[in-house]
Design a protein around this motif. Sequence first.
Motif, PDB file in Angstrom:
ATOM      1  N   ARG A 280     -40.749 -47.455 -10.786  1.00  0.00           N
ATOM      2  CA  ARG A 280     -39.885 -48.616 -10.573  1.00  0.00           C
ATOM      3  C   ARG A 280     -40.691 -49.901 -10.748  1.00  0.00           C
ATOM      4  NH1 ARG A 280     -36.353 -48.353  -5.561  1.00  0.00           N
ATOM      5  NH2 ARG A 280     -34.974 -47.331  -7.006  1.00  0.00           N
ATOM      6  N   ARG A 281     -41.918 -49.915 -10.248  1.00  0.00           N
ATOM      7  CA  ARG A 281     -42.773 -51.084 -10.382  1.00  0.00           C
ATOM      8  C   ARG A 281     -43.107 -51.337 -11.849  1.00  0.00           C
ATOM      9  NH1 ARG A 281     -47.670 -50.481  -6.633  1.00  0.00           N
ATOM     10  NH2 ARG A 281     -46.244 -48.828  -6.199  1.00  0.00           N
ATOM     11  N   THR A 282     -43.370 -50.264 -12.599  1.00  0.00           N
ATOM     12  CA  THR A 282     -43.674 -50.398 -14.020  1.00  0.00           C
ATOM     13  C   THR A 282     -42.466 -50.934 -14.782  1.00  0.00           C
ATOM     14  OG1 THR A 282     -45.233 -48.570 -13.882  1.00  0.00           O
ATOM     15  CG2 THR A 282     -44.442 -49.152 -16.061  1.00  0.00           C
TER      16      THR A 282
ATOM     17  N   SER B 123     -42.142 -54.622 -14.144  1.00  0.00           N
ATOM     18  CA  SER B 123     -43.136 -55.444 -14.849  1.00  0.00           C
ATOM     19  C   SER B 123     -42.835 -55.488 -16.343  1.00  0.00           C
ATOM     20  CB  SER B 123     -44.548 -54.931 -14.593  1.00  0.00           C
ATOM     21  OG  SER B 123     -44.710 -53.631 -15.112  1.00  0.00           O
ATOM     22  N   VAL B 124     -42.369 -54.396 -16.913  1.00  0.00           N
ATOM     23  CA  VAL B 124     -41.996 -54.397 -18.331  1.00  0.00           C
ATOM     24  C   VAL B 124     -40.810 -55.324 -18.553  1.00  0.00           C
ATOM     25  CG1 VAL B 124     -40.998 -52.970 -20.170  1.00  0.00           C
ATOM     26  CG2 VAL B 124     -42.936 -52.118 -18.842  1.00  0.00           C
ATOM     27  N   LEU B 125     -39.839 -55.269 -17.662  1.00  0.00           N
ATOM     28  CA  LEU B 125     -38.677 -56.156 -17.777  1.00  0.00           C
ATOM     29  C   LEU B 125     -39.112 -57.613 -17.663  1.00  0.00           C
ATOM     30  CD1 LEU B 125     -35.612 -56.461 -17.992  1.00  0.00           C
ATOM     31  CD2 LEU B 125     -35.515 -56.307 -15.505  1.00  0.00           C
ATOM     32  N   ARG B 126     -40.028 -57.894 -16.758  1.00  0.00           N
ATOM     33  CA  ARG B 126     -40.510 -59.264 -16.597  1.00  0.00           C
ATOM     34  C   ARG B 126     -41.215 -59.741 -17.866  1.00  0.00           C
ATOM     35  NH1 ARG B 126     -43.540 -59.907 -11.371  1.00  0.00           N
ATOM     36  NH2 ARG B 126     -41.428 -59.914 -10.617  1.00  0.00           N
TER      37      ARG B 126
ATOM     38  N   LEU C 128     -41.141 -63.012 -22.859  1.00  0.00           N
ATOM     39  CA  LEU C 128     -41.223 -63.083 -24.321  1.00  0.00           C
ATOM     40  C   LEU C 128     -39.938 -63.656 -24.922  1.00  0.00           C
ATOM     41  CD1 LEU C 128     -43.068 -59.752 -25.202  1.00  0.00           C
ATOM     42  CD2 LEU C 128     -43.964 -62.087 -25.325  1.00  0.00           C
ATOM     43  N   ALA C 129     -38.803 -63.269 -24.368  1.00  0.00           N
ATOM     44  CA  ALA C 129     -37.527 -63.817 -24.855  1.00  0.00           C
ATOM     45  C   ALA C 129     -37.450 -65.319 -24.582  1.00  0.00           C
ATOM     46  CB  ALA C 129     -36.360 -63.086 -24.192  1.00  0.00           C
ATOM     47  N   ALA C 130     -37.924 -65.740 -23.423  1.00  0.00           N
ATOM     48  CA  ALA C 130     -37.917 -67.165 -23.102  1.00  0.00           C
ATOM     49  C   ALA C 130     -38.845 -67.934 -24.048  1.00  0.00           C
ATOM     50  CB  ALA C 130     -38.337 -67.380 -21.652  1.00  0.00           C
ATOM     51  N   LEU C 131     -40.018 -67.394 -24.321  1.00  0.00           N
ATOM     52  CA  LEU C 131     -40.937 -68.051 -25.250  1.00  0.00           C
ATOM     53  C   LEU C 131     -40.355 -68.111 -26.658  1.00  0.00           C
ATOM     54  CD1 LEU C 131     -44.377 -66.604 -24.084  1.00  0.00           C
ATOM     55  CD2 LEU C 131     -43.551 -68.952 -23.857  1.00  0.00           C
TER      56      LEU C 131
END
Length: 81
Positions: free
Chosen positions: A24-26, A29-32, A37-40
Amino acid sequence: MSSGARRDLDRDSDRTAAPDPGRRRTAKSVLRVVLWLAALAAVAFTVVVVYGFIRLDHDIDHPQDGFSGWQCASQSGTCDP
């Protein structure tokens, strides 16, 4: 309730629990990372579009610097030397 039935219930509750907290933590972090990247990418796209509008505005104000063919009205003489 017998002790055997109680052990079975405990095993069942273990199966319904989260399979692996590390997973779940992984996933978080992948979603974050994907969201950053989408924001950039959105910011970079916005910068490119704004830069294009600024150049277009400059080209319209200063046609002697050279228009592209698509910016010239046909037969109008705006792009003629």
